[in-house]
Design a protein around this motif. Structure first.
Motif, PDB file in Angstrom:
ATOM      1  N   PRO A 136       0.559  -1.330   0.071  1.00 44.13           N
ATOM      2  CA  PRO A 136      -0.263  -0.336   0.068  1.00 44.13           C
ATOM      3  C   PRO A 136       0.659   1.134  -0.360  1.00 44.13           C
ATOM      4  N   VAL A 137       1.746   1.165   0.426  1.00 45.59           N
ATOM      5  CA  VAL A 137       3.157   2.532   1.046  1.00 45.59           C
ATOM      6  C   VAL A 137       3.366   3.026  -0.925  1.00 45.59           C
ATOM      7  N   ALA A 138       3.910   2.132  -1.507  1.00 45.08           N
ATOM      8  CA  ALA A 138       4.261   2.464  -2.765  1.00 45.08           C
ATOM      9  C   ALA A 138       3.725   2.757  -3.575  1.00 45.08           C
ATOM     10  N   ARG A 139       2.189   2.154  -3.660  1.00 45.92           N
ATOM     11  CA  ARG A 139       1.156   2.286  -4.405  1.00 45.92           C
ATOM     12  C   ARG A 139       0.653   3.803  -3.679  1.00 45.92           C
ATOM     13  N   GLU A 140       1.041   4.081  -2.695  1.00 46.53           N
ATOM     14  CA  GLU A 140       0.578   5.755  -2.252  1.00 46.53           C
ATOM     15  C   GLU A 140       1.629   6.385  -2.531  1.00 46.53           C
ATOM     16  N   LEU A 141       3.193   6.205  -2.893  1.00 50.58           N
ATOM     17  CA  LEU A 141       3.948   7.184  -3.813  1.00 50.58           C
ATOM     18  C   LEU A 141       4.188   7.247  -4.857  1.00 50.58           C
ATOM     19  N   VAL A 142       3.628   6.257  -5.353  1.00 50.93           N
ATOM     20  CA  VAL A 142       3.587   6.029  -7.004  1.00 50.93           C
ATOM     21  C   VAL A 142       2.537   7.130  -7.248  1.00 50.93           C
ATOM     22  N   GLY A 143       1.168   6.843  -7.066  1.00 52.24           N
ATOM     23  CA  GLY A 143       0.010   8.096  -7.155  1.00 52.24           C
ATOM     24  C   GLY A 143       0.344   9.203  -7.059  1.00 52.24           C
ATOM     25  N   LEU A 144       1.512   9.661  -6.417  1.00 55.82           N
ATOM     26  CA  LEU A 144       1.896  11.302  -6.670  1.00 55.82           C
ATOM     27  C   LEU A 144       2.732  11.585  -8.091  1.00 55.82           C
ATOM     28  N   ARG A 145       3.275  11.042  -8.627  1.00 59.92           N
ATOM     29  CA  ARG A 145       3.933  11.385  -9.701  1.00 59.92           C
ATOM     30  C   ARG A 145       2.654  11.197 -10.907  1.00 59.92           C
ATOM     31  N   SER A 146       1.595  11.264 -10.743  1.00 63.64           N
ATOM     32  CA  SER A 146       0.769  11.715 -12.174  1.00 63.64           C
ATOM     33  C   SER A 146      -0.436  11.080 -11.631  1.00 63.64           C
ATOM     34  N   ARG A 147      -1.983  12.302 -11.997  1.00 62.47           N
ATOM     35  CA  ARG A 147      -3.036  11.175 -11.706  1.00 62.47           C
ATOM     36  C   ARG A 147      -3.314   9.996 -12.482  1.00 62.47           C
ATOM     37  N   TRP A 148      -2.208   9.839 -13.703  1.00 63.01           N
ATOM     38  CA  TRP A 148      -2.479   8.940 -14.508  1.00 63.01           C
ATOM     39  C   TRP A 148      -2.015   7.329 -14.325  1.00 63.01           C
ATOM     40  N   GLU A 149      -1.461   7.022 -13.263  1.00 58.57           N
ATOM     41  CA  GLU A 149      -0.904   6.251 -12.639  1.00 58.57           C
ATOM     42  C   GLU A 149      -1.669   4.782 -12.041  1.00 58.57           C
ATOM     43  N   PRO A 150      -3.025   4.890 -11.482  1.00 58.06           N
ATOM     44  CA  PRO A 150      -3.763   3.692 -11.608  1.00 58.06           C
ATOM     45  C   PRO A 150      -4.124   3.103 -12.936  1.00 58.06           C
ATOM     46  N   ILE A 151      -3.858   4.196 -14.211  1.00 60.58           N
ATOM     47  CA  ILE A 151      -4.820   2.904 -15.103  1.00 60.58           C
ATOM     48  C   ILE A 151      -3.490   2.789 -15.576  1.00 60.58           C
ATOM     49  N   ARG A 152      -2.205   3.307 -15.408  1.00 56.98           N
ATOM     50  CA  ARG A 152      -1.320   3.234 -16.067  1.00 56.98           C
ATOM     51  C   ARG A 152      -0.833   1.251 -15.028  1.00 56.98           C
ATOM     52  N   LEU A 153      -0.885   1.587 -14.058  1.00 56.60           N
ATOM     53  CA  LEU A 153      -0.881   0.163 -13.505  1.00 56.60           C
ATOM     54  C   LEU A 153      -1.867  -0.929 -13.817  1.00 56.60           C
ATOM     55  N   LEU A 154      -2.356  -0.985 -14.836  1.00 59.84           N
ATOM     56  CA  LEU A 154      -3.495  -2.014 -14.751  1.00 59.84           C
ATOM     57  C   LEU A 154      -2.459  -2.709 -15.966  1.00 59.84           C
ATOM     58  N   SER A 155      -1.445  -2.586 -16.271  1.00 62.56           N
ATOM     59  CA  SER A 155      -0.572  -2.596 -17.270  1.00 62.56           C
ATOM     60  C   SER A 155       0.434  -3.565 -16.280  1.00 62.56           C
ATOM     61  N   ARG A 156       0.586  -5.269 -15.832  1.00 59.69           N
ATOM     62  CA  ARG A 156       1.757  -5.442 -15.490  1.00 59.69           C
ATOM     63  C   ARG A 156       3.692  -5.398 -15.664  1.00 59.69           C
ATOM     64  N   ILE A 157       3.823  -4.731 -17.527  1.00 66.20           N
ATOM     65  CA  ILE A 157       4.775  -4.658 -17.167  1.00 66.20           C
ATOM     66  C   ILE A 157       5.137  -3.357 -17.031  1.00 66.20           C
ATOM     67  N   TYR A 158       3.940  -2.490 -17.254  1.00 64.65           N
ATOM     68  CA  TYR A 158       4.389  -0.564 -16.759  1.00 64.65           C
ATOM     69  C   TYR A 158       5.539  -0.766 -14.917  1.00 64.65           C
ATOM     70  N   PRO A 159       5.367  -1.237 -14.581  1.00 68.17           N
ATOM     71  CA  PRO A 159       6.784  -0.783 -13.022  1.00 68.17           C
ATOM     72  C   PRO A 159       7.798  -1.766 -13.933  1.00 68.17           C
ATOM     73  N   TYR A 160       8.109  -2.003 -14.663  1.00 67.25           N
ATOM     74  CA  TYR A 160       9.498  -3.085 -15.545  1.00 67.25           C
ATOM     75  C   TYR A 160       9.912  -2.390 -16.172  1.00 67.25           C
ATOM     76  N   ASN A 161       9.321  -1.280 -16.998  1.00 61.73           N
ATOM     77  CA  ASN A 161       9.496  -0.591 -17.914  1.00 61.73           C
ATOM     78  C   ASN A 161      10.832   0.140 -18.349  1.00 61.73           C
ATOM     79  N   SER A 162      11.532   0.818 -17.255  1.00 63.07           N
ATOM     80  CA  SER A 162      12.704   1.634 -17.697  1.00 63.07           C
ATOM     81  C   SER A 162      13.830   0.532 -17.169  1.00 63.07           C
TER      82      SER A 162
END
Length: 316
Positions: A136-162
């Protein structure tokens, strides 16, 4: 029209399956990787159940010799230092995740003025993306980056893109296993670099960031609630110009006040507080000790922790 709709549904289902399959594969590489930048360092820390955690930015990873500090304290030490993670949000996120899995005895915060000054660089919170689906704390912090983060996180590839290429390289054995998170630096700062530092003038002080102050309070509060001892340490950086030494003293006084408000002891190993740290041969560059300097700093830190009775108990 019906065929088109069925084709779109089939394509969507195929992309969904591929995303889940590729994401699962990347997650397995991530969990297995020893890479201190793109591997599951938090997972390795809680599997080790290290009683002592060092957390901070690059000076944490290069200054605290984990195996040596562990030997001197008689308890394993894991180093969570990460380049560019100056702000308190990294301390808060790392503490929040580890406390979900075990309780360390001692948390060492490597600190400098950037811990509370300048705006939190929210994009660097991407380091918590691999844990955003489970912590939960990771999701909270990632959510600060952009309002679109919850949508991007629907992808399981997205967290490892970089980190795809780095994970693949680690899987092929191209990364040497770190020493419990410690990354030694070789070489010595040149006399020309030392002279430039001596001639430099400090830049204007940035404003204190209220978001960083809130995250700092939350990190310390979460650790204290679980009975974890917290100590703030300012490790050395090279300064010699009188104006830079004066700035360091001012910054040290501010950091001491900040931590005093939380009842946290502040240990100052800066060159302004301890002049023997003005020796250029101990540094790789003006901001970082080389391995010789790191070993010396680690030994002095261990002495200070023992003198203050902060040697951790090994928990079951």
């Amino acid at each position: 029209m019906r065929k088109l709709l069925l084709s779109l549904l089939a394509m969507t289902a195929l992309l969904f399956v591929l995303d889940r399959a590729i994401g699962a594969g990347l997650e397995r590489l991530f969990r297995a990787s020893e890479n201190p930048t793109d591997g599951d360092v938090l997972g390795h820390a809680w599997k080790l159940r290290a009683p002592v955690i060092v957390c901070g930015a690059s000076r944490a990873s290069h200054h605290y010799v984990s195996d040596s500090l562990g030997a001197e304290l008689g308890a394993p030490v894991f180093n969570l230092g990460r380049d560019g993670s100056w702000g308190a949000a990294y301390q808060y996120g790392s503490a929040g995740i580890l406390l979900n899995h075990y309780t360390p005895s001692l948390w060492i915060m490597d600190v400098d003025p950037f811990l509370v000054r300048t705006h939190e660089i929210l994009d660097r919170l991407s380091c918590f993306l691999p844990w955003a689906h489970s912590e939960p704390v990771a999701r909270e912090l990632v959510g600060l980056r952009s309002r679109w983060e919850p949508i991007r996180l629907l992808s399981r590839i997205y967290p490892y893109n970089s980190m795809v290429l780095r994970l693949a390289a680690a899987h092929r054995g191209q990364d040497a296993a770190p020493r419990f998170g410690f990354l030694p630096l070789t070489g010595t700062m040149t006399l020309a670099e030392a002279d430039r530092e001596a001639a430099s003038a400090p830049v204007a002080r940035a404003d204190v960031d209220t978001l960083k102050l809130r995250f700092l309070a939350r990190a310390i509060g979460a650790l204290r609630e679980r009975g974890v001892a917290v100590v703030a340490v300012r490790s050395p950086r090279y300064v010699s110009a009188q104006s830079a030494v004066a700035r360091e003293r001012l910054d040290g006084q501010e950091l001491e006040r900040v931590f005093a408000r939380h009842g946290v002891r502040f240990l100052d190993f800066s060159a302004s507080a301890q002049p023997h740290w003005r020796e250029p041969s101990l540094y790789r560059d003006a901001s970082h000790l080389n391995e010789t300097g790191a070993l010396r700093f680690t030994h002095e830190l261990a002495d200070s922790l023992r003198a203050l009775n902060l040697v951790p108990a090994v928990r079951d």
